[in-house]
Design a protein around this motif. Sequence first.
Motif, PDB file in Angstrom:
ATOM      1  N   TRP A  31      -9.880  -3.612  -2.392  1.00 48.25           N
ATOM      2  CA  TRP A  31      -8.655  -3.319  -2.637  1.00 48.25           C
ATOM      3  C   TRP A  31      -7.704  -4.465  -2.862  1.00 48.25           C
ATOM      4  O   TRP A  31      -6.908  -4.546  -3.817  1.00 48.25           O
ATOM      5  CB  TRP A  31      -7.906  -2.575  -1.519  1.00 48.25           C
ATOM      6  N   ASP A  32      -7.977  -5.702  -2.138  1.00 48.41           N
ATOM      7  CA  ASP A  32      -7.162  -6.974  -2.354  1.00 48.41           C
ATOM      8  C   ASP A  32      -7.842  -8.029  -1.800  1.00 48.41           C
ATOM      9  O   ASP A  32      -8.216  -8.156  -0.508  1.00 48.41           O
ATOM     10  CB  ASP A  32      -5.881  -6.995  -1.469  1.00 48.41           C
ATOM     11  N   LEU A  86      -8.448   3.703   0.597  1.00 49.35           N
ATOM     12  CA  LEU A  86      -9.411   2.545   0.745  1.00 49.35           C
ATOM     13  C   LEU A  86     -10.793   2.847   0.801  1.00 49.35           C
ATOM     14  O   LEU A  86     -11.713   2.114   0.033  1.00 49.35           O
ATOM     15  CB  LEU A  86      -8.954   1.840   1.979  1.00 49.35           C
ATOM     16  N   GLY A 115     -11.465   3.680  -3.051  1.00 43.73           N
ATOM     17  CA  GLY A 115     -11.073   2.787  -4.183  1.00 43.73           C
ATOM     18  C   GLY A 115      -9.938   2.942  -4.970  1.00 43.73           C
ATOM     19  O   GLY A 115      -9.906   2.420  -5.992  1.00 43.73           O
ATOM     20  N   GLY A 116      -8.946   3.916  -4.508  1.00 47.41           N
ATOM     21  CA  GLY A 116      -7.989   4.305  -5.032  1.00 47.41           C
ATOM     22  C   GLY A 116      -7.337   5.642  -4.996  1.00 47.41           C
ATOM     23  O   GLY A 116      -8.149   6.524  -5.026  1.00 47.41           O
ATOM     24  N   MET A 176       0.802  -1.102  -0.008  1.00 48.72           N
ATOM     25  CA  MET A 176      -0.079   0.016   0.127  1.00 48.72           C
ATOM     26  C   MET A 176       0.908   1.244  -0.161  1.00 48.72           C
ATOM     27  O   MET A 176       0.664   2.132  -0.693  1.00 48.72           O
ATOM     28  CB  MET A 176      -0.996   0.037   1.305  1.00 48.72           C
TER      29      MET A 176
END
Length: 501
Positions: free
Chosen positions: A459-460, A264, A267-268, A188
């Motif tokens: 995110w992941d 987060l 969303g980016g 991150m």
Amino acid sequence: MSDSPSSKTSSSSAASPSTADQIVGRSLDGGGTQSLGIDVPRKWHDVFWSGIFSVHLIGIGFALVMLGFNKFRGKNRFHLDIYHGDGSHGWGYTEDYWPIYALAGGIGTLLGWAWLLMLGSFANQMMNIAVHILTTYLAVISVLCFWSEQFFWGVTFAIGAGLQFLYVISVIDRLPFTMLVLQKSVKMVWSLPEVLRVAYAFMLVVLLWMVLWSFGVAGVLALNLPDGGGWWLLLVLSISLFWTGAVICNMVHVIVSGMVFLVLIHGGRDAASMPPNSLMKAIKYTLTTSFGSICYGSLFTAAIRTLRWEIRGLRSKIGKNECLLCCVDLMFHLVETLVRFFNKYAYVQIAVSGKGFNRSARDAWELFQSTGVESLVAYDCSGAVLLMGTILGGLITGTCAAIWTHFKWEAKNERMLMVGSTAMLMGMVLVGVAMVVVESAVTSMYICYAEDPLLIHRWDAEFFNQLSEALHQRLRHRSARGREVLTQNRFDVNIQESVSL
């Protein structure tokens, strides 16, 4: 936040498009609710502590200038040598020691930058080095201190090596999960290059303050005050540097955690809903309205966290020694009460909503306890692992300074220890600024996971599944332990009743 994380994690496999809007739109008026107040005017909090810190900084700065100039290219400029009862004139001059501290500052800065650069490619290797080499390094320094007939420091480092070894043994089963969390946090951080630039900039700020601090400390060493006066003065100056370094590290913590939270939530970093100039606004709030809260929390948080880690490690390895377990449980519950009001997750709340420190700490802890994420936070040792890396960086810096001092004044072991211990603190502060960047990402991820686990999923997804599985295991483990304790208590009561009859 009434739903448990387990129900949330199993209810959906994709984040709702309105997730960010729902969390961002929450009101600040609610007791423990979150709010993204990056564009909302903020109130000043804990102003008293910002004043105390500023006065302390001015007073210490004046004292450092006086001490440094007293024996800089001249003898007893301010007549501080009158306290020597034996007519001696100390251990030389300020300029004799200042280059050694310049070396220590350079090594500390180099180690800090190296940590940040190498964490991107060798995160697991670097963390494993910090965990496993620190015990050996402490033991070697302990032996060298005994060899130099410095028994107090030899015993001190030996105890440190023993505690480090016991702690690593007690948490060895947690390290794989800890390394996973740290690896994702590094991922991150490296996706936000502006955050790394902030860390480099604040490291230079610390280095500039250390130029003045080392100037004054060099003056103290040149005085060679009798009856342990030099050690006491160095202790006061070291506490000042510790507080100043903690404040600067936590300023970085607030800035970085705020940015990670925004990424987060939206969303980016390139999302259309991302607020403009987020980094500059975060820096502005950190230096103004939230500065007092940072100064206040920096006084107590580090000590309470360290004590909590040691007690948790000891508590997990006691076994069935009821007397010792009772004493440790008493300390454990006392520390847990303090953690409710002093914890590192408060800095995320400060960054996001601009609340005062105690309220931020309480809201963060209540959020974790209401969702069960507190069991996952307690299982994670990322903060301790990063602290080990910080201590190792400080030890390397102090060792280099002590070796130079030893070869320059071979007969003065006390002088070598004074230089080495103060240089070690300098190295710890400089490396700590680099480490806090990763720790900020860890705290923000846990806050977001407690708020809405689907934010992590977006995110992941793989990391989301691993976190959810670990959380379910920890909740089952706690439930099993609770049932075991309840069964044991009932058994003891039945035995007592039988004996009475």
